[in-house]
Design a protein around this motif. Structure first.
Motif, PDB file in Angstrom:
ATOM      1  N   ALA A   1       5.983  16.909  -9.663  1.00 40.93           N
ATOM      2  CA  ALA A   1       6.338  17.107 -11.004  1.00 40.93           C
ATOM      3  C   ALA A   1       5.660  16.011 -11.729  1.00 40.93           C
ATOM      4  O   ALA A   1       5.422  16.416 -13.173  1.00 40.93           O
ATOM      5  CB  ALA A   1       7.857  16.994 -11.416  1.00 40.93           C
ATOM      6  N   TRP A   2       5.473  15.016 -11.496  1.00 42.80           N
ATOM      7  CA  TRP A   2       4.968  13.804 -12.208  1.00 42.80           C
ATOM      8  C   TRP A   2       3.456  13.470 -12.102  1.00 42.80           C
ATOM      9  O   TRP A   2       2.962  12.703 -12.759  1.00 42.80           O
ATOM     10  CB  TRP A   2       5.562  12.496 -11.884  1.00 42.80           C
ATOM     11  CG  TRP A   2       5.726  12.276 -10.315  1.00 42.80           C
ATOM     12  CD1 TRP A   2       6.668  12.589  -9.478  1.00 42.80           C
ATOM     13  CD2 TRP A   2       4.622  11.851  -9.563  1.00 42.80           C
ATOM     14  NE1 TRP A   2       6.369  12.175  -8.196  1.00 42.80           N
ATOM     15  CE2 TRP A   2       5.227  11.818  -8.146  1.00 42.80           C
ATOM     16  CE3 TRP A   2       3.469  11.319  -9.793  1.00 42.80           C
ATOM     17  CZ2 TRP A   2       4.292  11.214  -7.080  1.00 42.80           C
ATOM     18  CZ3 TRP A   2       2.509  10.689  -8.606  1.00 42.80           C
ATOM     19  CH2 TRP A   2       2.969  10.865  -7.471  1.00 42.80           C
ATOM     20  N   GLY A   3       2.897  14.183 -11.005  1.00 41.96           N
ATOM     21  CA  GLY A   3       1.328  14.097 -10.938  1.00 41.96           C
ATOM     22  C   GLY A   3       1.118  14.545  -9.510  1.00 41.96           C
ATOM     23  O   GLY A   3       1.320  15.334  -8.897  1.00 41.96           O
ATOM     24  N   ARG A   4      -0.030  13.639  -8.937  1.00 46.05           N
ATOM     25  CA  ARG A   4      -0.600  14.101  -7.614  1.00 46.05           C
ATOM     26  C   ARG A   4      -0.537  12.577  -6.671  1.00 46.05           C
ATOM     27  O   ARG A   4      -0.661  11.625  -7.121  1.00 46.05           O
ATOM     28  CB  ARG A   4      -1.862  14.535  -7.774  1.00 46.05           C
ATOM     29  CG  ARG A   4      -1.989  15.814  -8.595  1.00 46.05           C
ATOM     30  CD  ARG A   4      -3.469  15.946  -9.110  1.00 46.05           C
ATOM     31  NE  ARG A   4      -4.453  16.541  -7.833  1.00 46.05           N
ATOM     32  CZ  ARG A   4      -5.447  16.431  -7.430  1.00 46.05           C
ATOM     33  NH1 ARG A   4      -6.285  15.746  -8.394  1.00 46.05           N
ATOM     34  NH2 ARG A   4      -6.185  17.065  -6.593  1.00 46.05           N
ATOM     35  N   ILE A   5      -0.308  12.894  -5.469  1.00 49.68           N
ATOM     36  CA  ILE A   5      -0.439  11.676  -4.513  1.00 49.68           C
ATOM     37  C   ILE A   5      -1.047  12.133  -3.275  1.00 49.68           C
ATOM     38  O   ILE A   5      -1.034  13.080  -2.797  1.00 49.68           O
ATOM     39  CB  ILE A   5       1.162  11.347  -4.131  1.00 49.68           C
ATOM     40  CG1 ILE A   5       1.243   9.991  -3.513  1.00 49.68           C
ATOM     41  CG2 ILE A   5       1.887  12.564  -3.717  1.00 49.68           C
ATOM     42  CD1 ILE A   5       2.440   9.633  -3.180  1.00 49.68           C
ATOM     43  N   VAL A   6      -1.483  10.772  -2.697  1.00 50.17           N
ATOM     44  CA  VAL A   6      -2.256  11.196  -1.139  1.00 50.17           C
ATOM     45  C   VAL A   6      -1.731   9.835  -0.437  1.00 50.17           C
ATOM     46  O   VAL A   6      -2.007   8.699  -1.215  1.00 50.17           O
ATOM     47  CB  VAL A   6      -3.858  11.554  -1.114  1.00 50.17           C
ATOM     48  CG1 VAL A   6      -4.444  10.190  -1.717  1.00 50.17           C
ATOM     49  CG2 VAL A   6      -4.014  11.610   0.060  1.00 50.17           C
TER      50      VAL A   6
ATOM     51  N   PRO B   1      -7.919  -0.104   7.970  1.00 50.19           N
ATOM     52  CA  PRO B   1      -8.312  -0.436   9.458  1.00 50.19           C
ATOM     53  C   PRO B   1      -6.981  -1.407   9.896  1.00 50.19           C
ATOM     54  O   PRO B   1      -6.891  -1.589  11.224  1.00 50.19           O
ATOM     55  CB  PRO B   1      -9.468  -1.034   9.512  1.00 50.19           C
ATOM     56  CG  PRO B   1     -10.126  -0.465   8.174  1.00 50.19           C
ATOM     57  CD  PRO B   1      -8.966  -0.534   7.064  1.00 50.19           C
ATOM     58  N   TRP B   2      -6.332  -1.862   9.103  1.00 52.70           N
ATOM     59  CA  TRP B   2      -4.989  -2.948   9.917  1.00 52.70           C
ATOM     60  C   TRP B   2      -3.912  -2.333   9.852  1.00 52.70           C
ATOM     61  O   TRP B   2      -2.957  -3.320   9.592  1.00 52.70           O
ATOM     62  CB  TRP B   2      -5.583  -4.278   8.946  1.00 52.70           C
ATOM     63  CG  TRP B   2      -6.880  -4.786   8.958  1.00 52.70           C
ATOM     64  CD1 TRP B   2      -7.551  -5.248  10.143  1.00 52.70           C
ATOM     65  CD2 TRP B   2      -7.765  -4.620   8.081  1.00 52.70           C
ATOM     66  NE1 TRP B   2      -8.912  -5.527   9.982  1.00 52.70           N
ATOM     67  CE2 TRP B   2      -9.079  -5.098   8.519  1.00 52.70           C
ATOM     68  CE3 TRP B   2      -7.821  -4.395   6.852  1.00 52.70           C
ATOM     69  CZ2 TRP B   2     -10.353  -4.989   7.835  1.00 52.70           C
ATOM     70  CZ3 TRP B   2      -8.806  -4.278   6.109  1.00 52.70           C
ATOM     71  CH2 TRP B   2     -10.079  -4.606   6.624  1.00 52.70           C
ATOM     72  N   GLY B   3      -3.623  -1.043   9.590  1.00 54.08           N
ATOM     73  CA  GLY B   3      -2.385  -0.584   9.497  1.00 54.08           C
ATOM     74  C   GLY B   3      -1.642  -0.399   7.994  1.00 54.08           C
ATOM     75  O   GLY B   3      -0.545  -0.083   8.240  1.00 54.08           O
ATOM     76  N   HIS B   4      -2.161  -0.956   7.076  1.00 54.32           N
ATOM     77  CA  HIS B   4      -1.304  -0.883   5.876  1.00 54.32           C
ATOM     78  C   HIS B   4      -1.529   0.283   5.170  1.00 54.32           C
ATOM     79  O   HIS B   4      -2.340   0.700   5.017  1.00 54.32           O
ATOM     80  CB  HIS B   4      -1.977  -2.303   4.845  1.00 54.32           C
ATOM     81  CG  HIS B   4      -2.128  -3.525   5.526  1.00 54.32           C
ATOM     82  ND1 HIS B   4      -3.271  -4.224   5.863  1.00 54.32           N
ATOM     83  CD2 HIS B   4      -1.014  -4.458   5.748  1.00 54.32           C
ATOM     84  CE1 HIS B   4      -3.017  -5.542   6.445  1.00 54.32           C
ATOM     85  NE2 HIS B   4      -1.404  -5.522   6.144  1.00 54.32           N
ATOM     86  N   GLY B   5      -0.046   0.488   4.613  1.00 59.91           N
ATOM     87  CA  GLY B   5      -0.204   1.759   3.847  1.00 59.91           C
ATOM     88  C   GLY B   5      -0.314   1.724   2.465  1.00 59.91           C
ATOM     89  O   GLY B   5       0.061   0.802   1.825  1.00 59.91           O
ATOM     90  N   TRP B   6      -1.156   2.649   2.235  1.00 57.64           N
ATOM     91  CA  TRP B   6      -1.422   2.919   0.457  1.00 57.64           C
ATOM     92  C   TRP B   6      -1.496   4.109   0.062  1.00 57.64           C
ATOM     93  O   TRP B   6      -1.642   5.208   0.750  1.00 57.64           O
ATOM     94  CB  TRP B   6      -2.940   2.516   0.486  1.00 57.64           C
ATOM     95  CG  TRP B   6      -3.401   1.019   0.734  1.00 57.64           C
ATOM     96  CD1 TRP B   6      -3.727   0.549   2.164  1.00 57.64           C
ATOM     97  CD2 TRP B   6      -3.843  -0.102   0.116  1.00 57.64           C
ATOM     98  NE1 TRP B   6      -4.133  -0.644   2.188  1.00 57.64           N
ATOM     99  CE2 TRP B   6      -3.718  -1.137   0.717  1.00 57.64           C
ATOM    100  CE3 TRP B   6      -3.680  -0.318  -1.336  1.00 57.64           C
ATOM    101  CZ2 TRP B   6      -4.372  -2.554   0.174  1.00 57.64           C
ATOM    102  CZ3 TRP B   6      -3.876  -1.685  -1.934  1.00 57.64           C
ATOM    103  CH2 TRP B   6      -4.221  -2.586  -1.224  1.00 57.64           C
ATOM    104  N   CYS B   7      -0.935   4.314  -1.148  1.00 57.89           N
ATOM    105  CA  CYS B   7      -0.777   5.691  -1.802  1.00 57.89           C
ATOM    106  C   CYS B   7      -1.763   5.612  -2.946  1.00 57.89           C
ATOM    107  O   CYS B   7      -1.650   4.554  -3.828  1.00 57.89           O
ATOM    108  CB  CYS B   7       0.628   5.822  -2.275  1.00 57.89           C
ATOM    109  SG  CYS B   7       1.564   6.095  -0.935  1.00 57.89           S
TER     110      CYS B   7
END
Length: 132
Positions: free
Chosen positions: A102-107, A112-118
């Protein structure tokens, strides 16, 4: 209050190159052999040589398989499709397809070091669309 972002990585050169390409960050100061500053976000990002410890000795070896911590970073972008292509070409990997909300789009992605990003693209009124 000022916020500083610290990211542990096993390879400062590779991490700096990846985050500069993926997010358009610029190099800041260097702090000896074990830390670098990246600028261009709302808060400075410090890359820390993971196994260097606070005094240059490994406190505990790090493992870099994929993981989620209670904290991850969201990068708000004006065009999610372009930002995703840029991030993937820099070396991040998408974990999901782009999803609409409802607020937008996300992925969601990981480095390569396992850190999560959105990556987020706000549409309409952004989070105000769902705020009470």
């Amino acid at each position: 209050m000022d916020l500083l972002i610290n990211i542990d990585v096993p390879d400062l050169d590779a991490a700096e190159a990846l985050y500069r390409r993926a997010f358009g960050l610029t190099p800041g100061r260097r702090f000896g052999h074990a830390a670098r500053e990246l600028l261009g976000a709302q808060a400075p990002i410090y890359l820390l040589l993971a196994d260097a410890g606070s005094e240059g000795t490994a406190a505990q070896p790090r493992h870099y398989q994929r993981h989620w911590t209670p904290i991850h970073l969201d990068v708000v972008v004006p065009d999610l499709d372009v930002a995703l292509r840029t991030a993937e070409s820099a070396g991040l990997r998408a974990e999901t397809t782009i999803r609409d909300a409802a607020w937008g789009r996300i992925v969601t992605l990981h480095d390569p070091w396992g850190h999560g990003w959105c990556l987020l693209q706000f549409t309409g009124r952004g989070y105000d669309e769902i705020a009470s």
